[in-house]
Design an enzyme around this catalytic site. Sequence first.
Site, PDB file in Angstrom:
ATOM      1  N   GLY A   1      13.252 -15.263 -10.539  1.00 45.02           N
ATOM      2  CA  GLY A   1      13.190 -16.036  -9.301  1.00 45.02           C
ATOM      3  C   GLY A   1      11.788 -16.454  -8.935  1.00 45.02           C
ATOM      4  O   GLY A   1      10.824 -15.723  -9.177  1.00 45.02           O
TER       5      GLY A   1
ATOM      6  N   ASP B   1      15.561 -24.363  -5.948  1.00 46.26           N
ATOM      7  CA  ASP B   1      16.053 -23.056  -6.404  1.00 46.26           C
ATOM      8  C   ASP B   1      15.141 -21.949  -5.868  1.00 46.26           C
ATOM      9  O   ASP B   1      14.724 -21.050  -6.595  1.00 46.26           O
ATOM     10  CB  ASP B   1      16.154 -22.997  -7.924  1.00 46.26           C
ATOM     11  CG  ASP B   1      17.162 -21.937  -8.385  1.00 46.26           C
ATOM     12  OD1 ASP B   1      18.114 -21.671  -7.639  1.00 46.26           O
ATOM     13  OD2 ASP B   1      16.988 -21.374  -9.487  1.00 46.26           O
TER      14      ASP B   1
ATOM     15  N   ASN C   1      23.036 -14.970  -1.691  1.00 46.70           N
ATOM     16  CA  ASN C   1      22.145 -14.048  -2.403  1.00 46.70           C
ATOM     17  C   ASN C   1      21.641 -13.001  -1.412  1.00 46.70           C
ATOM     18  O   ASN C   1      20.459 -12.925  -1.106  1.00 46.70           O
ATOM     19  CB  ASN C   1      20.984 -14.842  -3.001  1.00 46.70           C
ATOM     20  CG  ASN C   1      20.075 -13.999  -3.871  1.00 46.70           C
ATOM     21  OD1 ASN C   1      20.463 -12.926  -4.322  1.00 46.70           O
ATOM     22  ND2 ASN C   1      18.859 -14.469  -4.100  1.00 46.70           N
TER      23      ASN C   1
END
Length: 417
Positions: A326, A307, A97
């Site tokens: 997020g 996560d 990412n």
Amino acid sequence: MNILLKSAKIVCPGNKELHLKKRDILIKKGIIEKIGASVEAPANIKVVEKENLHVSLGWFDSSVSFGEPGFEERETIANGLFTAGKSGFTDIVLNPNTHPVPDTSSDVVFLKERGQGKATKVHPIGTLTTNSDGEALAELFDMKNAGAVAFYDFKKQVSNPNLLKIALLYAQNFDGLVYSFPQDGDIKGKGVAHEGEISTKLGLKGIPALAEELQIARDLFVLEYTGGKLHIPTISSAGSVKLIAEAKKKGLDVTCSVAVHNLFFSDENLIGFDTHFKVSPPLRTNTDCKALIKGVKNGTIDFVTSDHIPMDIEHKRVEFDNAKSGSLGLESTFGSLNTIFELDETIDILTKGRERYQIEIPKLAEGSKACLTLFNPDGEYTFDRKDILSTSKNSMFLGATLKGKVYGIINNDQSTL
């Protein structure tokens, strides 16, 4: 690094001789030299005595994002690994990412080198396709040889089923692990929240569970045809649990994970339009939460992950529709899991999973490398901004009541105590 842990209660469900026993643990040069009821402190050694000190094997997280390279304002690798260590994690799997994404062996080498010499070890994932654009497979074999533990276009569906088929067939030549994110983009459309009563009341565009379950069903059919190793990251619905349970009964080599926030929160938390609660996949119903927790307990869901996705304030302090998805998770993972599960279950969740990524499994025994997490499992507290060690502060757990505190880790001949 020489340390003596005094009166530490060992939580190691797989070790009947030591489980729930209070022991002193002497560590010299990163190796466990002695475990005993009473160990005298040698000269010039650091003695660690903490309130209600508990110790377990080091914890593992299968889904962590930082920002470097490209988004250092969100999180650097150095501070991210420091945060992971203070949160109890000795090993983390790093998502692709970043900008640019790691789609070559040199990119993987860069990430591993940036993590060298830290208490927490970093295990990078390479992209599945070049530039994560879903068109052509990236350099999977070369990245595996450079240290990539899996291949994943982060939070992007594999739109082309033939590409997934080829990836699963090709990766079998070198025992590679292929990821497929469980979300059909066409069905998701412009959705931003779980499609249901709450999203309807709030006027938010919905993402039906069908978007996840249809993608998983397709991927499992492909896996049944090709063989190979498939991982489905961060599932969120009761239907997904059922599909994966059925696939495992067939003997398919599939694993899956769930984000801890999908166990702890539901779409009811979206009331108020707090963008900290905007995640992908979305928070779903209380019924889904219960099914996911049951799936963790019965082993259908293999891993629970933080996560962890740092996000700068400019992408969160906007309208819910426009905010990026997020939430931070490393700092709050233990406290939230320890609130949901019994302690033995929590530690089992936090210590398993390395074998799927071919990462060395630590041992709690004399003569072994010290790979330990130190914590106090008791005491409730309100998770506050001061508990956030990440550069970004986008945590949906702010204000949540959690249980237990992490002291730090001893790993890689380093310590975050």
